[in-house]
Scaffold this active site. Structure first.
Site, short mmCIF file in Angstrom:
data_model
loop_
_atom_site.label_atom_id
_atom_site.label_comp_id
_atom_site.label_asym_id
_atom_site.label_seq_id
_atom_site.Cartn_x
_atom_site.Cartn_y
_atom_site.Cartn_z
N SER A 1 0.85 -1.19 0.00
CA SER A 1 0.00 0.00 0.00
C SER A 1 0.89 1.24 0.00
CB SER A 1 -0.90 0.01 1.23
OG SER A 1 -0.11 0.34 2.36
N LYS A 2 0.25 2.38 -0.03
CA LYS A 2 0.96 3.67 -0.10
C LYS A 2 2.03 3.81 0.98
CE LYS A 2 -0.90 7.54 -2.43
NZ LYS A 2 -2.25 7.82 -2.84
#
Ligand code: GLU
Length: 469
Positions: free
Chosen positions: A238-239
Protein backbone atom coordinates in the site's frame (compact mmCIF):
# COMPACT_ATOMS: atom_id res chain seq x y z
CA UNK A 1 -6.72 -25.23 -27.14
CA UNK A 2 -8.08 -22.40 -29.27
CA UNK A 3 -6.26 -19.12 -29.55
CA UNK A 4 -5.43 -17.83 -26.08
CA UNK A 5 -7.55 -14.82 -25.15
CA UNK A 6 -6.68 -12.97 -21.96
CA UNK A 7 -7.92 -9.71 -20.52
CA UNK A 8 -7.18 -6.91 -18.12
CA UNK A 9 -10.29 -5.38 -16.59
CA UNK A 10 -9.37 -2.51 -14.27
CA UNK A 11 -11.95 -0.62 -12.27
CA UNK A 12 -11.32 3.08 -12.96
CA UNK A 13 -11.46 4.25 -9.39
CA UNK A 14 -7.88 5.50 -9.17
CA UNK A 15 -4.48 5.34 -10.83
CA UNK A 16 -2.93 2.10 -12.12
CA UNK A 17 -0.96 0.75 -9.18
CA UNK A 18 1.96 -1.62 -9.42
CA UNK A 19 -0.13 -4.65 -8.39
CA UNK A 20 -2.64 -3.97 -11.17
CA UNK A 21 0.18 -3.39 -13.62
CA UNK A 22 1.61 -6.79 -12.74
CA UNK A 23 -1.77 -8.43 -13.46
CA UNK A 24 -1.97 -6.63 -16.79
CA UNK A 25 1.58 -7.66 -17.57
CA UNK A 26 1.04 -11.36 -16.83
CA UNK A 27 -2.02 -11.47 -19.09
CA UNK A 28 -0.32 -9.49 -21.82
CA UNK A 29 2.85 -11.56 -21.73
CA UNK A 30 0.91 -14.78 -21.81
CA UNK A 31 -1.13 -13.62 -24.80
CA UNK A 32 1.99 -12.42 -26.59
CA UNK A 33 3.90 -15.62 -25.77
CA UNK A 34 1.06 -17.73 -27.12
CA UNK A 35 0.30 -15.62 -30.18
CA UNK A 36 -3.03 -14.90 -28.53
CA UNK A 37 -5.18 -11.86 -27.93
CA UNK A 38 -5.18 -9.42 -25.03
CA UNK A 39 -8.38 -7.50 -24.35
CA UNK A 40 -8.78 -4.34 -22.31
CA UNK A 41 -12.03 -3.79 -20.50
CA UNK A 42 -12.93 -0.94 -18.19
CA UNK A 43 -15.14 -2.09 -15.31
CA UNK A 44 -17.01 1.11 -14.66
CA UNK A 45 -20.35 -0.14 -13.41
CA UNK A 46 -19.76 1.61 -10.11
CA UNK A 47 -20.69 5.00 -11.52
CA UNK A 48 -20.09 6.82 -8.26
CA UNK A 49 -16.48 5.77 -7.91
CA UNK A 50 -15.50 5.52 -11.57
CA UNK A 51 -13.96 8.61 -13.15
CA UNK A 52 -12.80 9.68 -16.57
CA UNK A 53 -9.48 10.81 -15.02
CA UNK A 54 -8.86 7.29 -13.74
CA UNK A 55 -9.62 5.80 -17.16
CA UNK A 56 -7.14 8.23 -18.73
CA UNK A 57 -4.53 7.52 -16.07
CA UNK A 58 -4.86 3.77 -16.54
CA UNK A 59 -4.66 3.99 -20.33
CA UNK A 60 -1.64 6.26 -20.28
CA UNK A 61 0.10 4.03 -17.72
CA UNK A 62 -0.42 0.98 -19.93
CA UNK A 63 0.77 2.92 -22.96
CA UNK A 64 3.87 4.01 -21.08
CA UNK A 65 4.55 0.40 -20.05
CA UNK A 66 4.09 -0.50 -23.72
CA UNK A 67 1.44 -3.02 -22.82
CA UNK A 68 -0.74 -2.83 -25.90
CA UNK A 69 -4.16 -4.35 -26.32
CA UNK A 70 -5.72 -6.04 -29.33
CA UNK A 71 -9.31 -5.17 -28.55
CA UNK A 72 -11.02 -2.52 -26.47
CA UNK A 73 -11.09 -0.65 -24.31
CA UNK A 74 -14.63 -1.94 -23.81
CA UNK A 75 -16.65 -0.14 -21.16
CA UNK A 76 -19.05 -2.09 -19.00
CA UNK A 77 -21.21 1.01 -18.70
CA UNK A 78 -21.96 0.64 -22.42
CA UNK A 79 -22.92 -3.01 -22.19
CA UNK A 80 -25.99 -2.90 -19.96
CA UNK A 81 -28.24 -4.29 -22.72
CA UNK A 82 -26.08 -7.38 -22.95
CA UNK A 83 -26.21 -7.94 -19.18
CA UNK A 84 -29.98 -7.47 -19.21
CA UNK A 85 -30.37 -10.12 -21.87
CA UNK A 86 -28.37 -12.65 -19.82
CA UNK A 87 -30.08 -11.76 -16.57
CA UNK A 88 -33.39 -12.48 -18.29
CA UNK A 89 -32.01 -15.80 -19.55
CA UNK A 90 -31.08 -16.76 -16.01
CA UNK A 91 -34.55 -15.86 -14.74
CA UNK A 92 -36.24 -17.73 -17.60
CA UNK A 93 -34.21 -20.86 -17.02
CA UNK A 94 -35.02 -20.83 -13.31
CA UNK A 95 -31.47 -20.00 -12.20
CA UNK A 96 -32.42 -16.63 -10.83
CA UNK A 97 -35.43 -15.10 -9.12
CA UNK A 98 -36.97 -11.76 -8.24
CA UNK A 99 -36.58 -10.68 -4.67
CA UNK A 100 -38.67 -7.95 -3.10
CA UNK A 101 -37.12 -8.06 0.36
CA UNK A 102 -36.34 -4.58 1.62
CA UNK A 103 -32.92 -3.59 2.98
CA UNK A 104 -34.51 -3.67 6.44
CA UNK A 105 -35.77 -7.25 5.90
CA UNK A 106 -32.30 -8.29 4.83
CA UNK A 107 -30.65 -6.59 7.75
CA UNK A 108 -33.03 -8.40 10.09
CA UNK A 109 -32.33 -11.83 8.56
CA UNK A 110 -28.60 -11.22 8.74
CA UNK A 111 -28.86 -10.33 12.38
CA UNK A 112 -30.92 -13.41 13.05
CA UNK A 113 -28.45 -15.67 11.26
CA UNK A 114 -25.59 -14.22 13.23
CA UNK A 115 -27.39 -14.56 16.52
CA UNK A 116 -27.84 -18.24 15.89
CA UNK A 117 -24.13 -18.54 15.11
CA UNK A 118 -24.46 -18.70 11.33
CA UNK A 119 -23.06 -16.56 8.53
CA UNK A 120 -24.99 -13.39 7.70
CA UNK A 121 -26.90 -14.64 4.67
CA UNK A 122 -30.02 -14.09 2.66
CA UNK A 123 -32.54 -16.61 4.00
CA UNK A 124 -34.24 -17.48 0.71
CA UNK A 125 -37.58 -15.78 1.48
CA UNK A 126 -38.30 -15.06 -2.20
CA UNK A 127 -36.50 -18.08 -3.65
CA UNK A 128 -39.54 -20.18 -4.42
CA UNK A 129 -42.08 -17.41 -4.93
CA UNK A 130 -41.64 -17.47 -8.70
CA UNK A 131 -42.44 -13.79 -8.97
CA UNK A 132 -42.75 -12.40 -12.47
CA UNK A 133 -42.48 -8.76 -11.59
CA UNK A 134 -39.52 -6.50 -12.17
CA UNK A 135 -40.85 -3.48 -10.30
CA UNK A 136 -38.45 -2.51 -7.54
CA UNK A 137 -37.29 -6.07 -7.29
CA UNK A 138 -33.71 -7.20 -7.24
CA UNK A 139 -32.77 -10.44 -8.97
CA UNK A 140 -30.87 -13.10 -7.07
CA UNK A 141 -28.98 -16.11 -8.33
CA UNK A 142 -30.27 -19.44 -7.06
CA UNK A 143 -27.22 -21.05 -5.54
CA UNK A 144 -27.58 -24.84 -5.21
CA UNK A 145 -28.55 -25.76 -1.66
CA UNK A 146 -26.05 -28.56 -1.42
CA UNK A 147 -22.87 -29.79 -3.05
CA UNK A 148 -19.76 -27.87 -3.90
CA UNK A 149 -18.46 -25.45 -6.48
CA UNK A 150 -14.91 -26.19 -7.47
CA UNK A 151 -12.49 -23.60 -8.76
CA UNK A 152 -9.80 -25.53 -10.67
CA UNK A 153 -7.10 -22.92 -10.23
CA UNK A 154 -4.08 -23.35 -12.48
CA UNK A 155 -1.81 -21.74 -9.91
CA UNK A 156 -3.30 -22.76 -6.56
CA UNK A 157 -4.83 -26.10 -7.49
CA UNK A 158 -8.48 -26.99 -6.83
CA UNK A 159 -10.27 -24.70 -4.40
CA UNK A 160 -13.53 -26.16 -3.12
CA UNK A 161 -16.44 -24.01 -1.94
CA UNK A 162 -19.42 -25.48 -0.09
CA UNK A 163 -22.53 -24.16 -1.80
CA UNK A 164 -24.19 -23.77 1.59
CA UNK A 165 -21.58 -21.13 2.36
CA UNK A 166 -22.57 -19.06 -0.67
CA UNK A 167 -25.37 -16.55 -0.50
CA UNK A 168 -28.11 -16.30 -3.12
CA UNK A 169 -26.21 -13.32 -4.47
CA UNK A 170 -27.80 -10.41 -6.29
CA UNK A 171 -27.15 -10.27 -10.03
CA UNK A 172 -29.37 -7.25 -10.78
CA UNK A 173 -30.20 -4.45 -8.38
CA UNK A 174 -33.75 -3.21 -7.98
CA UNK A 175 -32.99 -0.41 -10.47
CA UNK A 176 -32.10 -3.05 -13.06
CA UNK A 177 -28.33 -2.45 -13.05
CA UNK A 178 -26.12 -5.53 -13.06
CA UNK A 179 -23.83 -6.35 -10.17
CA UNK A 180 -20.13 -6.78 -10.45
CA UNK A 181 -19.91 -10.60 -10.59
CA UNK A 182 -22.66 -10.85 -13.17
CA UNK A 183 -21.00 -8.29 -15.45
CA UNK A 184 -17.57 -9.92 -15.15
CA UNK A 185 -18.90 -13.41 -15.91
CA UNK A 186 -20.98 -12.26 -18.88
CA UNK A 187 -18.14 -10.20 -20.28
CA UNK A 188 -15.59 -12.98 -19.96
CA UNK A 189 -18.06 -15.32 -21.59
CA UNK A 190 -19.11 -13.07 -24.47
CA UNK A 191 -15.57 -11.87 -25.11
CA UNK A 192 -14.46 -15.50 -25.37
CA UNK A 193 -11.87 -15.06 -22.66
CA UNK A 194 -10.32 -18.46 -22.01
CA UNK A 195 -7.57 -17.52 -19.56
CA UNK A 196 -8.12 -15.33 -16.52
CA UNK A 197 -5.04 -14.41 -14.52
CA UNK A 198 -5.79 -12.06 -11.64
CA UNK A 199 -4.98 -11.25 -8.02
CA UNK A 200 -6.05 -13.77 -5.42
CA UNK A 201 -8.26 -11.13 -3.79
CA UNK A 202 -10.74 -12.32 -6.44
CA UNK A 203 -10.77 -15.97 -5.34
CA UNK A 204 -13.95 -15.51 -3.33
CA UNK A 205 -15.79 -13.96 -6.28
CA UNK A 206 -14.92 -16.82 -8.56
CA UNK A 207 -17.45 -19.47 -7.38
CA UNK A 208 -20.22 -16.97 -8.13
CA UNK A 209 -18.85 -16.40 -11.61
CA UNK A 210 -18.47 -20.15 -12.11
CA UNK A 211 -22.09 -20.73 -11.07
CA UNK A 212 -23.24 -18.19 -13.67
CA UNK A 213 -21.14 -19.91 -16.34
CA UNK A 214 -22.60 -23.27 -15.40
CA UNK A 215 -26.17 -22.00 -15.38
CA UNK A 216 -25.60 -20.68 -18.90
CA UNK A 217 -23.97 -23.98 -19.88
CA UNK A 218 -20.78 -22.31 -20.95
CA UNK A 219 -17.31 -23.77 -20.73
CA UNK A 220 -15.23 -22.21 -17.96
CA UNK A 221 -12.12 -20.18 -18.68
CA UNK A 222 -8.93 -21.31 -17.00
CA UNK A 223 -8.50 -19.32 -13.81
CA UNK A 224 -5.15 -18.54 -12.23
CA UNK A 225 -5.04 -16.48 -9.06
CA UNK A 226 -1.76 -14.80 -8.28
CA UNK A 227 -0.74 -13.98 -4.69
CA UNK A 228 -0.92 -10.29 -3.86
CA UNK A 229 2.25 -8.20 -3.89
CA UNK A 230 3.45 -7.45 -0.35
CA UNK A 231 5.38 -4.55 1.18
CA UNK A 232 8.67 -4.94 3.03
CA UNK A 233 6.79 -5.72 6.27
CA UNK A 234 4.93 -8.49 4.45
CA UNK A 235 1.56 -6.77 4.68
CA UNK A 236 -0.37 -6.09 1.49
CA UNK A 237 1.41 -3.47 -0.59
CA UNK A 238 0.00 0.00 0.00
CA UNK A 239 0.96 3.67 -0.10
CA UNK A 240 2.75 3.30 3.24
CA UNK A 241 5.39 1.29 1.41
CA UNK A 242 6.23 4.04 -1.07
CA UNK A 243 5.18 5.07 -4.55
CA UNK A 244 2.33 2.91 -5.78
CA UNK A 245 1.27 4.31 -9.09
CA UNK A 246 2.95 3.41 -12.34
CA UNK A 247 3.14 7.06 -13.39
CA UNK A 248 5.13 7.91 -10.26
CA UNK A 249 7.84 5.52 -11.44
CA UNK A 250 7.70 7.04 -14.90
CA UNK A 251 8.13 10.50 -13.33
CA UNK A 252 10.99 9.31 -11.13
CA UNK A 253 12.96 8.39 -14.24
CA UNK A 254 12.42 4.65 -14.55
CA UNK A 255 12.39 2.88 -17.89
CA UNK A 256 9.25 0.91 -18.70
CA UNK A 257 11.36 -2.13 -19.56
CA UNK A 258 12.91 -2.03 -16.10
CA UNK A 259 9.51 -1.71 -14.44
CA UNK A 260 8.03 -4.66 -16.32
CA UNK A 261 11.18 -6.68 -15.67
CA UNK A 262 10.82 -5.96 -11.97
CA UNK A 263 7.06 -6.57 -11.83
CA UNK A 264 7.23 -9.89 -13.63
CA UNK A 265 9.73 -11.18 -11.09
CA UNK A 266 7.23 -10.46 -8.30
CA UNK A 267 5.50 -13.74 -8.93
CA UNK A 268 7.17 -15.41 -11.90
CA UNK A 269 10.62 -16.89 -12.33
CA UNK A 270 12.87 -18.43 -14.93
CA UNK A 271 15.62 -20.21 -13.01
CA UNK A 272 17.48 -17.55 -11.12
CA UNK A 273 17.60 -15.08 -13.98
CA UNK A 274 16.84 -11.53 -12.82
CA UNK A 275 17.46 -9.40 -15.90
CA UNK A 276 15.15 -9.79 -18.88
CA UNK A 277 14.61 -7.71 -21.96
CA UNK A 278 11.03 -7.28 -23.11
CA UNK A 279 11.55 -9.69 -25.99
CA UNK A 280 13.04 -12.29 -23.69
CA UNK A 281 10.03 -12.03 -21.40
CA UNK A 282 7.64 -12.53 -24.28
CA UNK A 283 9.65 -15.52 -25.36
CA UNK A 284 9.97 -17.12 -21.93
CA UNK A 285 6.82 -16.25 -20.02
CA UNK A 286 4.63 -19.17 -19.04
CA UNK A 287 1.94 -19.92 -16.50
CA UNK A 288 3.71 -22.94 -15.00
CA UNK A 289 6.37 -20.70 -13.46
CA UNK A 290 4.00 -18.32 -11.73
CA UNK A 291 4.75 -18.86 -8.05
CA UNK A 292 2.43 -19.61 -5.20
CA UNK A 293 4.09 -17.33 -2.71
CA UNK A 294 3.72 -13.58 -2.59
CA UNK A 295 6.42 -11.32 -4.00
CA UNK A 296 7.78 -8.56 -1.75
CA UNK A 297 8.13 -5.16 -3.38
CA UNK A 298 11.62 -3.75 -2.91
CA UNK A 299 12.22 -0.37 -4.47
CA UNK A 300 16.02 -0.75 -4.19
CA UNK A 301 15.92 -3.84 -6.36
CA UNK A 302 13.77 -1.99 -8.85
CA UNK A 303 16.31 0.84 -8.93
CA UNK A 304 19.21 -1.60 -9.45
CA UNK A 305 17.35 -3.19 -12.36
CA UNK A 306 16.62 0.25 -13.76
CA UNK A 307 20.35 1.01 -13.73
CA UNK A 308 20.96 -2.27 -15.60
CA UNK A 309 18.39 -1.43 -18.21
CA UNK A 310 19.78 2.07 -18.66
CA UNK A 311 23.23 0.54 -19.12
CA UNK A 312 22.16 -1.93 -21.75
CA UNK A 313 19.41 -0.12 -23.67
CA UNK A 314 20.34 1.31 -27.04
CA UNK A 315 20.97 5.05 -26.59
CA UNK A 316 18.53 5.86 -29.38
CA UNK A 317 15.79 4.23 -27.32
CA UNK A 318 16.72 6.31 -24.28
CA UNK A 319 16.70 9.62 -26.18
CA UNK A 320 12.92 10.19 -26.32
CA UNK A 321 12.57 9.07 -22.70
CA UNK A 322 15.29 11.42 -21.50
CA UNK A 323 13.92 14.47 -23.34
CA UNK A 324 11.06 15.27 -20.92
CA UNK A 325 13.48 15.29 -18.00
CA UNK A 326 15.79 17.70 -19.83
CA UNK A 327 12.83 19.93 -20.67
CA UNK A 328 11.79 19.85 -17.03
CA UNK A 329 15.21 21.19 -16.16
CA UNK A 330 14.74 23.95 -18.69
CA UNK A 331 17.27 22.45 -20.99
CA UNK A 332 16.54 22.34 -24.69
CA UNK A 333 19.05 20.44 -26.83
CA UNK A 334 19.60 21.70 -30.34
CA UNK A 335 19.57 19.77 -33.59
CA UNK A 336 23.35 19.79 -33.63
CA UNK A 337 23.66 18.16 -30.21
CA UNK A 338 24.53 14.50 -30.49
CA UNK A 339 22.18 13.11 -27.84
CA UNK A 340 23.09 9.50 -28.44
CA UNK A 341 26.77 10.21 -27.91
CA UNK A 342 25.90 12.19 -24.79
CA UNK A 343 23.79 9.31 -23.44
CA UNK A 344 26.65 6.89 -24.07
CA UNK A 345 28.84 8.91 -21.74
CA UNK A 346 26.24 8.73 -18.96
CA UNK A 347 24.48 5.39 -19.23
CA UNK A 348 27.00 3.50 -17.10
CA UNK A 349 26.67 5.98 -14.28
CA UNK A 350 22.95 6.80 -14.01
CA UNK A 351 20.46 4.83 -11.94
CA UNK A 352 17.51 6.86 -13.21
CA UNK A 353 16.77 9.19 -16.11
CA UNK A 354 16.64 12.06 -13.63
CA UNK A 355 20.23 11.32 -12.65
CA UNK A 356 21.10 11.09 -16.32
CA UNK A 357 19.44 14.42 -17.08
CA UNK A 358 21.32 16.03 -14.20
CA UNK A 359 24.55 14.57 -15.50
CA UNK A 360 23.79 15.80 -19.03
CA UNK A 361 22.98 19.42 -18.20
CA UNK A 362 26.51 20.73 -18.67
CA UNK A 363 26.51 19.61 -22.30
CA UNK A 364 23.83 22.16 -23.11
CA UNK A 365 24.52 25.09 -20.82
CA UNK A 366 26.27 27.99 -22.58
CA UNK A 367 28.35 29.75 -21.44
CA UNK A 368 29.80 27.40 -18.84
CA UNK A 369 29.17 28.44 -15.27
CA UNK A 370 32.17 27.59 -13.17
CA UNK A 371 32.04 26.13 -9.74
CA UNK A 372 33.92 28.84 -7.87
CA UNK A 373 36.26 26.58 -5.96
CA UNK A 374 37.05 24.47 -9.01
CA UNK A 375 37.79 27.56 -11.10
CA UNK A 376 40.04 29.00 -8.38
CA UNK A 377 42.03 25.83 -8.16
CA UNK A 378 42.27 24.72 -11.79
CA UNK A 379 41.78 27.68 -14.10
CA UNK A 380 45.13 29.17 -13.18
CA UNK A 381 47.65 31.18 -15.22
CA UNK A 382 49.92 28.13 -15.51
CA UNK A 383 47.09 26.36 -17.23
CA UNK A 384 47.15 29.00 -19.97
CA UNK A 385 50.44 27.54 -21.21
CA UNK A 386 48.65 24.25 -21.79
CA UNK A 387 45.32 25.60 -22.84
CA UNK A 388 46.47 27.81 -25.70
CA UNK A 389 48.43 25.15 -27.64
CA UNK A 390 45.77 22.59 -26.84
CA UNK A 391 42.87 24.57 -28.23
CA UNK A 392 44.88 25.42 -31.35
CA UNK A 393 45.40 21.74 -32.03
CA UNK A 394 41.86 20.73 -31.21
CA UNK A 395 40.59 23.38 -33.59
CA UNK A 396 42.54 21.78 -36.42
CA UNK A 397 41.09 18.30 -35.92
CA UNK A 398 38.80 17.12 -38.67
CA UNK A 399 38.07 13.71 -37.22
CA UNK A 400 36.59 14.43 -33.80
CA UNK A 401 36.47 10.83 -32.62
CA UNK A 402 37.40 9.79 -29.11
CA UNK A 403 40.52 8.02 -30.35
CA UNK A 404 41.75 10.91 -32.46
CA UNK A 405 41.20 13.37 -29.63
CA UNK A 406 44.07 11.86 -27.70
CA UNK A 407 46.59 13.29 -30.19
CA UNK A 408 46.39 17.00 -29.33
CA UNK A 409 46.74 16.05 -25.66
CA UNK A 410 49.79 13.91 -26.36
CA UNK A 411 51.42 16.67 -28.37
CA UNK A 412 50.83 19.25 -25.65
CA UNK A 413 52.19 16.84 -23.04
CA UNK A 414 55.27 16.43 -25.21
CA UNK A 415 55.96 20.12 -25.66
CA UNK A 416 55.18 21.19 -22.11
CA UNK A 417 56.37 18.12 -20.25
CA UNK A 418 53.19 18.29 -18.14
CA UNK A 419 51.59 14.94 -17.24
CA UNK A 420 48.09 14.01 -18.38
CA UNK A 421 46.83 14.00 -14.78
CA UNK A 422 47.61 17.71 -14.53
CA UNK A 423 45.93 18.54 -17.82
CA UNK A 424 42.71 16.56 -17.60
CA UNK A 425 41.22 18.22 -14.54
CA UNK A 426 41.57 21.87 -15.64
CA UNK A 427 40.21 20.89 -19.06
CA UNK A 428 37.29 19.24 -17.33
CA UNK A 429 36.57 22.40 -15.34
CA UNK A 430 36.84 24.48 -18.51
CA UNK A 431 34.40 22.26 -20.40
CA UNK A 432 31.90 21.36 -17.70
CA UNK A 433 32.29 23.97 -14.96
CA UNK A 434 33.04 21.34 -12.32
CA UNK A 435 35.38 18.54 -11.39
CA UNK A 436 33.13 15.54 -11.99
CA UNK A 437 32.18 14.36 -15.46
CA UNK A 438 32.31 11.35 -17.74
CA UNK A 439 35.73 10.26 -19.09
CA UNK A 440 37.49 13.19 -20.68
CA UNK A 441 37.80 11.96 -24.28
CA UNK A 442 34.35 10.48 -24.59
CA UNK A 443 32.95 13.63 -23.04
CA UNK A 444 34.79 15.91 -25.49
CA UNK A 445 33.73 13.75 -28.44
CA UNK A 446 30.11 13.96 -27.29
CA UNK A 447 30.34 17.69 -26.70
CA UNK A 448 31.48 18.20 -30.27
CA UNK A 449 34.15 20.41 -31.77
CA UNK A 450 32.26 23.68 -31.82
CA UNK A 451 31.31 23.65 -28.16
CA UNK A 452 34.66 22.28 -27.06
CA UNK A 453 36.59 25.02 -28.80
CA UNK A 454 34.29 27.80 -27.65
CA UNK A 455 34.41 26.56 -24.05
CA UNK A 456 38.19 26.32 -24.05
CA UNK A 457 38.29 29.87 -25.44
CA UNK A 458 35.88 30.96 -22.74
CA UNK A 459 38.28 29.55 -20.14
CA UNK A 460 41.18 31.31 -21.81
CA UNK A 461 39.45 34.70 -21.58
CA UNK A 462 38.32 33.96 -18.04
CA UNK A 463 41.91 33.33 -16.94
CA UNK A 464 43.22 36.34 -18.84
CA UNK A 465 40.57 38.61 -17.33
CA UNK A 466 41.36 37.36 -13.89
CA UNK A 467 45.03 38.10 -14.37
CA UNK A 468 44.19 41.65 -15.51
CA UNK A 469 41.99 42.46 -12.55
N1 GLU B 1 -12.19 -4.94 -11.98
C1 GLU B 1 -11.48 -5.82 -11.11
C2 GLU B 1 -10.38 -5.07 -10.40
O1 GLU B 1 -9.99 -4.01 -10.83
C3 GLU B 1 -10.87 -7.00 -11.82
C4 GLU B 1 -11.81 -8.11 -11.99
C5 GLU B 1 -11.26 -9.36 -12.60
O2 GLU B 1 -10.06 -9.45 -12.90
O3 GLU B 1 -12.04 -10.26 -12.77
O4 GLU B 1 -9.90 -5.54 -9.39
Amino acid sequence: MDQIITRFPPSPTGYLHVGGARTALFNWLYARNQGGKFILRIEDTDTERSTKESVDAILSSLEWLEIDWDEGPFFQSQRFDIYKEYIQKLVDSGHAYYCTCSPEDIEAMRKKAMESGGKPKYDGTCREKNMKTTKNAAIRFKVPLSGTTVLPDIIKGNIVFQNTELDDFIIARSDGTPTYNLAVAIDDMTMNINTVIRGDDHVNNTPKQILIYKALKHELPRYGHVPMVLGSDRTRLSKRHGAMSVTEYRDMGYLPDAVINYLVRLGWSHGDQEFFTRDELIQKFNIENIGRSAGVFDVNKLMALNANHIQTAEPRKITPRLMPFLTQKNCHPEQTDDLEAIIKTLNQRSKTLIEMADGALFYFKEPVEYDEKAAQKFLSTEFLDILVPLVERIEKLTDFSEKNLENPFKEVMDITGVKFGKIAQPVRVALTGGTVSPGIFEMIAALGKKKTVSRLRQAESYIKNRVKS
